[in-house]
Design an enzyme around this catalytic site. Structure first.
Site, short mmCIF file in Angstrom:
data_model
loop_
_atom_site.label_atom_id
_atom_site.label_comp_id
_atom_site.label_asym_id
_atom_site.label_seq_id
_atom_site.Cartn_x
_atom_site.Cartn_y
_atom_site.Cartn_z
N SER A 1 0.81 -1.22 0.00
CA SER A 1 0.00 0.00 0.00
C SER A 1 0.84 1.27 0.00
CB SER A 1 -0.92 -0.01 1.22
OG SER A 1 -0.16 -0.25 2.39
N THR B 1 -1.97 3.48 4.33
CA THR B 1 -1.00 4.56 4.14
C THR B 1 -0.09 4.65 5.35
OG1 THR B 1 -2.52 5.82 2.82
CG2 THR B 1 -0.99 7.09 4.14
N THR C 1 1.72 6.99 0.22
CA THR C 1 0.76 5.93 -0.10
C THR C 1 0.79 5.59 -1.58
OG1 THR C 1 -1.57 5.27 0.18
CG2 THR C 1 -1.18 7.49 -0.63
N ARG D 1 -6.38 9.31 -9.96
CA ARG D 1 -7.09 9.60 -8.71
C ARG D 1 -6.08 9.98 -7.59
NH1 ARG D 1 -6.68 7.01 -3.40
NH2 ARG D 1 -8.71 7.12 -2.38
N VAL D 2 -6.35 11.09 -6.95
CA VAL D 2 -5.55 11.50 -5.80
C VAL D 2 -6.52 11.75 -4.65
CG1 VAL D 2 -4.03 13.29 -4.84
CG2 VAL D 2 -3.81 12.60 -7.25
N ASP E 1 -6.63 11.95 -0.01
CA ASP E 1 -6.18 12.83 1.07
C ASP E 1 -4.68 12.82 1.33
OD1 ASP E 1 -6.40 10.18 1.94
OD2 ASP E 1 -6.83 10.75 4.02
N THR F 1 -5.70 8.14 7.74
CA THR F 1 -5.67 6.97 6.88
C THR F 1 -7.09 6.41 6.75
OG1 THR F 1 -4.61 4.82 6.50
CG2 THR F 1 -5.11 5.38 8.78
N GLY F 2 -7.33 5.75 5.63
CA GLY F 2 -8.67 5.22 5.39
C GLY F 2 -9.20 5.69 4.06
N GLY G 1 -9.80 7.91 1.68
CA GLY G 1 -9.33 9.27 1.42
C GLY G 1 -10.28 10.09 0.56
#
Ligand code: ASP
Length: 334
Positions: free
Chosen positions: A89, A193, A211, A221-222, A224, A244-245, A247
């Site tokens: 990841s 991340t 990440t 795609r970007v 957080d 984290t999670g 985003g």
């Protein structure tokens, strides 16, 4: 740090490797002021998302002990995870986008200068946090993406390489061969991340994050992780945070800057983390089921860590006073 303090600190770094992970779950454990409850009397603290980051914290502590500054420590600490092909990841070996291309995101923020740099959708370079660090030092702009970020990395002397490993290629091929595959935006999977917060024990804070993003994400795609105020934020006057999670969801709440501003208004890091998650639920009850987790630290080295629910439990790694351990974050809605 003077030479005596540094020597003592180096002894404690050497001892850190021997310490075993613990897994206690308690609000008190997630937000200690210091072992024993008193104010943290100086000394560096390295605090990161996920258990794998223990090795990153230990490297950061070593770098600092050898004379590196906080930015060096966070960068080199995060490099450990970026370089590890087994972590799918982050960095080399990170799972690719839907087209099979590894696209990496990273950002770093210096809480003294109030200055950050972010690198988004970087391909073929395994250490986006180092590119971000150099961008922070050598440019005045803040966010670089895609082809421009890649060109900048080349100018800084980074060598392009294939970032797919046999394992990440296998997982992508398996995903693509499945006619019923979930596209990442329907069922977010494969989080993890690394976000690292660090203080030198003298009030200086740094926040860093790296990440490969959601597995099999839409190209370009970007979310957080690299963005100032979302995946990174640090202000020596108030605190630092990372996330984290999911985003795509958390970007819309500007999690890290919101947490730091809560701290600026007097909340402890733990209270601020929980308040951010509670706000997400207050504004949309569906967010209670979301994969959302945050950590925060104030300029005294006090920490906070919280995740939304037991379906996305956050473990965090903490290095303080030579002790390196893994703990469970508070679950807000158990
Ligand atoms: N927040 C990251 C992203 O959405 C993923 C993660 O933290 O695991 O790209």
């Amino acid at each position: 740090m003077d030479s005596v303090a540094r020597r003592d600190f180096m002894k404690s770094v050497a001892g850190a490797a021997a310490l075993a992970a613990t897994g206690e779950t308690a609000r008190a454990a997630a937000a200690p002021v210091a072992e024993g409850g008193g104010a943290v009397a100086g000394g560096p603290v390295f605090f990161s998302t996920w258990a794998f980051a223990r090795a990153a914290n230990e490297r950061a502590a070593e770098v600092f002990a050898r004379g590196g500054n906080m930015l060096d420590a966070v960068e080199k600490g995060i490099n450990v995870i970026e370089d590890d092909p087994k972590i799918t990841s982050v960095g080399y070996g990170g799972l690719p986008n839907a087209d099979g291309v590894v696209e990496l995101d990273a950002g770093i923020m210096d809480g003294t200068r109030h200055r950050a740099a972010s690198i988004c959708s970087l391909h073929s370079i395994k250490n986006p946090i180092s590119v971000a660090r150099l961008a922070l030092e050598h440019t005045t702009e803040t966010t670089y993406a895609g082809a421009g970020a890649f060109q900048m990395a080349l100018k800084f002397g980074f060598q392009p390489q294939q970032l797919l490993t046999p394992e990440s290629l296998r997982q992508w091929q398996e995903w693509r061969a499945n006619p019923n595959r979930n596209t990442f935006w329907v069922t977010p999977e494969n989080h993890d991340t690394i976000g690292m917060l660090a203080t030198d024990g003298r009030g200086h804070l740094v926040s860093g994050c790296s990440t490969s993003g959601m597995a099999f994400k839409i190209p370009g795609r970007v979310a957080d992780s690299p963005l100032v105020g979302c995946g990174i934020y640090a202000d020596d006057n108030a605190g630092a945070a990372t996330a984290t999670g999911n985003g795509d969801l958390m970007t819309n709440y500007c999690t890290s800057v919101t947490i730091v501003h809560y701290m600026a208004r007097g909340m402890s890091p733990q209270e601020a983390c929980e308040e951010l998650l509670r706000w997400m639920v207050r504004t949309d009850s569906k967010n209670r089921a979301s994969a959302s987790a945050v950590i925060a630290m104030d300029p005294h080295g006090r920490i906070g860590a919280a995740c939304m629910n037991p379906q996305f439990p956050l473990q965090y790694a903490l290095w303080r006073g030579g002790k390196s351990e893994v703990r469970n974050a508070v679950v807000l809605f158990p």
